[in-house]
Design a protein around this motif. Structure first.
Motif, PDB file in Angstrom:
ATOM      1  N   MET A   6      10.239   6.647   0.458  1.00 48.19           N
ATOM      2  CA  MET A   6      11.236   7.335  -0.597  1.00 48.19           C
ATOM      3  C   MET A   6      11.113   8.901  -0.802  1.00 48.19           C
ATOM      4  O   MET A   6      10.180   9.462  -0.751  1.00 48.19           O
ATOM      5  N   ASN A   7      12.303   9.252  -0.746  1.00 44.32           N
ATOM      6  CA  ASN A   7      12.352  10.847  -0.450  1.00 44.32           C
ATOM      7  C   ASN A   7      12.969  11.271  -2.049  1.00 44.32           C
ATOM      8  O   ASN A   7      13.647  10.382  -2.702  1.00 44.32           O
ATOM      9  N   SER A   8      13.008  12.483  -2.400  1.00 56.55           N
ATOM     10  CA  SER A   8      13.606  13.159  -3.282  1.00 56.55           C
ATOM     11  C   SER A   8      13.198  12.064  -4.710  1.00 56.55           C
ATOM     12  O   SER A   8      14.302  11.922  -5.435  1.00 56.55           O
ATOM     13  N   LEU A   9      12.046  12.027  -4.822  1.00 60.09           N
ATOM     14  CA  LEU A   9      11.552  11.025  -5.972  1.00 60.09           C
ATOM     15  C   LEU A   9      11.962  11.815  -7.361  1.00 60.09           C
ATOM     16  O   LEU A   9      11.943  12.858  -7.446  1.00 60.09           O
ATOM     17  N   GLY A  67      20.567   6.667  -0.494  1.00 58.40           N
ATOM     18  CA  GLY A  67      20.900   8.072   0.126  1.00 58.40           C
ATOM     19  C   GLY A  67      19.236   8.778   0.015  1.00 58.40           C
ATOM     20  O   GLY A  67      19.015   9.902   0.426  1.00 58.40           O
ATOM     21  N   ARG A  68      18.313   8.050  -0.864  1.00 61.59           N
ATOM     22  CA  ARG A  68      17.186   8.727  -1.209  1.00 61.59           C
ATOM     23  C   ARG A  68      15.914   7.858  -0.432  1.00 61.59           C
ATOM     24  O   ARG A  68      14.926   8.413   0.188  1.00 61.59           O
ATOM     25  N   PHE A  69      16.212   6.570  -0.403  1.00 61.36           N
ATOM     26  CA  PHE A  69      15.089   5.549   0.236  1.00 61.36           C
ATOM     27  C   PHE A  69      15.776   4.789   1.264  1.00 61.36           C
ATOM     28  O   PHE A  69      16.865   4.744   1.498  1.00 61.36           O
ATOM     29  N   SER A 102       0.974  -1.344   0.016  1.00 62.04           N
ATOM     30  CA  SER A 102      -0.033   0.020   0.016  1.00 62.04           C
ATOM     31  C   SER A 102       0.950   1.281  -0.031  1.00 62.04           C
ATOM     32  O   SER A 102       2.225   0.962   0.316  1.00 62.04           O
ATOM     33  N   GLY A 103       0.272   2.322  -0.173  1.00 57.04           N
ATOM     34  CA  GLY A 103       0.941   3.589  -0.245  1.00 57.04           C
ATOM     35  C   GLY A 103       1.237   4.250  -1.564  1.00 57.04           C
ATOM     36  O   GLY A 103       1.894   5.427  -1.537  1.00 57.04           O
ATOM     37  N   GLY A 104       1.193   3.520  -2.518  1.00 56.46           N
ATOM     38  CA  GLY A 104       1.488   4.024  -4.039  1.00 56.46           C
ATOM     39  C   GLY A 104       0.749   5.177  -4.282  1.00 56.46           C
ATOM     40  O   GLY A 104      -0.415   5.471  -3.649  1.00 56.46           O
ATOM     41  N   GLY A 105       1.272   5.903  -5.407  1.00 59.68           N
ATOM     42  CA  GLY A 105       0.109   6.937  -5.806  1.00 59.68           C
ATOM     43  C   GLY A 105       1.154   7.842  -6.655  1.00 59.68           C
ATOM     44  O   GLY A 105       2.218   7.633  -7.426  1.00 59.68           O
ATOM     45  N   LEU A 106       0.347   9.092  -7.120  1.00 58.37           N
ATOM     46  CA  LEU A 106       1.125  10.242  -7.918  1.00 58.37           C
ATOM     47  C   LEU A 106       1.775  11.119  -6.935  1.00 58.37           C
ATOM     48  O   LEU A 106       1.211  11.823  -6.171  1.00 58.37           O
ATOM     49  N   VAL A 107       3.116  11.369  -7.491  1.00 57.32           N
ATOM     50  CA  VAL A 107       3.771  12.434  -6.628  1.00 57.32           C
ATOM     51  C   VAL A 107       4.464  13.233  -7.548  1.00 57.32           C
ATOM     52  O   VAL A 107       5.003  12.672  -8.753  1.00 57.32           O
ATOM     53  N   GLN A 108       4.796  14.390  -7.287  1.00 51.68           N
ATOM     54  CA  GLN A 108       5.776  15.131  -8.098  1.00 51.68           C
ATOM     55  C   GLN A 108       7.229  15.140  -8.015  1.00 51.68           C
ATOM     56  O   GLN A 108       7.544  14.629  -6.682  1.00 51.68           O
ATOM     57  N   ALA A 109       8.038  15.334  -8.647  1.00 53.53           N
ATOM     58  CA  ALA A 109       9.416  15.129  -8.754  1.00 53.53           C
ATOM     59  C   ALA A 109       9.944  15.781  -7.358  1.00 53.53           C
ATOM     60  O   ALA A 109       9.623  16.931  -7.388  1.00 53.53           O
ATOM     61  N   GLY A 110      10.756  15.069  -6.594  1.00 52.35           N
ATOM     62  CA  GLY A 110      11.379  16.047  -5.491  1.00 52.35           C
ATOM     63  C   GLY A 110      10.617  15.606  -4.323  1.00 52.35           C
ATOM     64  O   GLY A 110      10.843  15.918  -3.288  1.00 52.35           O
ATOM     65  N   GLY A 111       9.461  15.203  -4.381  1.00 50.93           N
ATOM     66  CA  GLY A 111       8.532  14.802  -3.507  1.00 50.93           C
ATOM     67  C   GLY A 111       8.809  13.320  -2.607  1.00 50.93           C
ATOM     68  O   GLY A 111       9.803  12.790  -3.007  1.00 50.93           O
ATOM     69  N   SER A 112       8.020  12.998  -1.609  1.00 52.26           N
ATOM     70  CA  SER A 112       8.050  11.887  -0.754  1.00 52.26           C
ATOM     71  C   SER A 112       7.015  11.112  -0.917  1.00 52.26           C
ATOM     72  O   SER A 112       5.873  11.737  -1.122  1.00 52.26           O
TER      73      SER A 112
END
Length: 121
Positions: free
Chosen positions: A82-85, A65-67, A7-17
């Protein structure tokens, strides 16, 4: 019967988490490695991150470094922060479990059905 449900997937903007979670039922996996893989359109499924029963972690170079992967063995759950996507993180993310602490797709014992992560510009 073992089941893994992401669970937790979705649409996110670049740079988001985004934070993904996976709940395992059917048995206890406290000594198993719990892992995340992903598969982008037209590409092969690839390793993302793993955490052993003892808490040791491993990451693909592309996400280091991001995940961050974590687990709650008492609850049979594993999460992926997941950060800095980036656009190239867009994929279906799969939870997997294996007894051999391998990171190879073919070595996984159990798979979830996946959750879609879409990173937009």
């Amino acid at each position: 019967q073992v089941q893994l449900v992401e669970s937790g997937g979705g649409l996110v903007q670049a740079g988001g988490s985004l934070r993904l979670s996976c709940a395992a039922t059917g048995r206890t996996f406290s000594t198993y490695a719990m892992e995340w893989f992903r598969q982008a359109p037209g590409k092969e499924r690839e390793f993302v991150a793993a955490i052993s029963g003892g808490g040791d972690t491993a990451y693909a170079d592309s996400v280091k470094g991001r995940f961050t992967i974590s687990r709650d063995s008492a609850k049979n759950t594993v999460s992926l922060q997941m950060n800095s996507l980036k656009l190239e993180d867009t994929a279906v993310y799969f939870c997997a479990i294996n007894q051999r602490a391998s990171v190879r797709v073919n070595d996984m014992d159990y798979w979830g059905k996946g959750t879609l992560v879409t990173v937009s510009s």
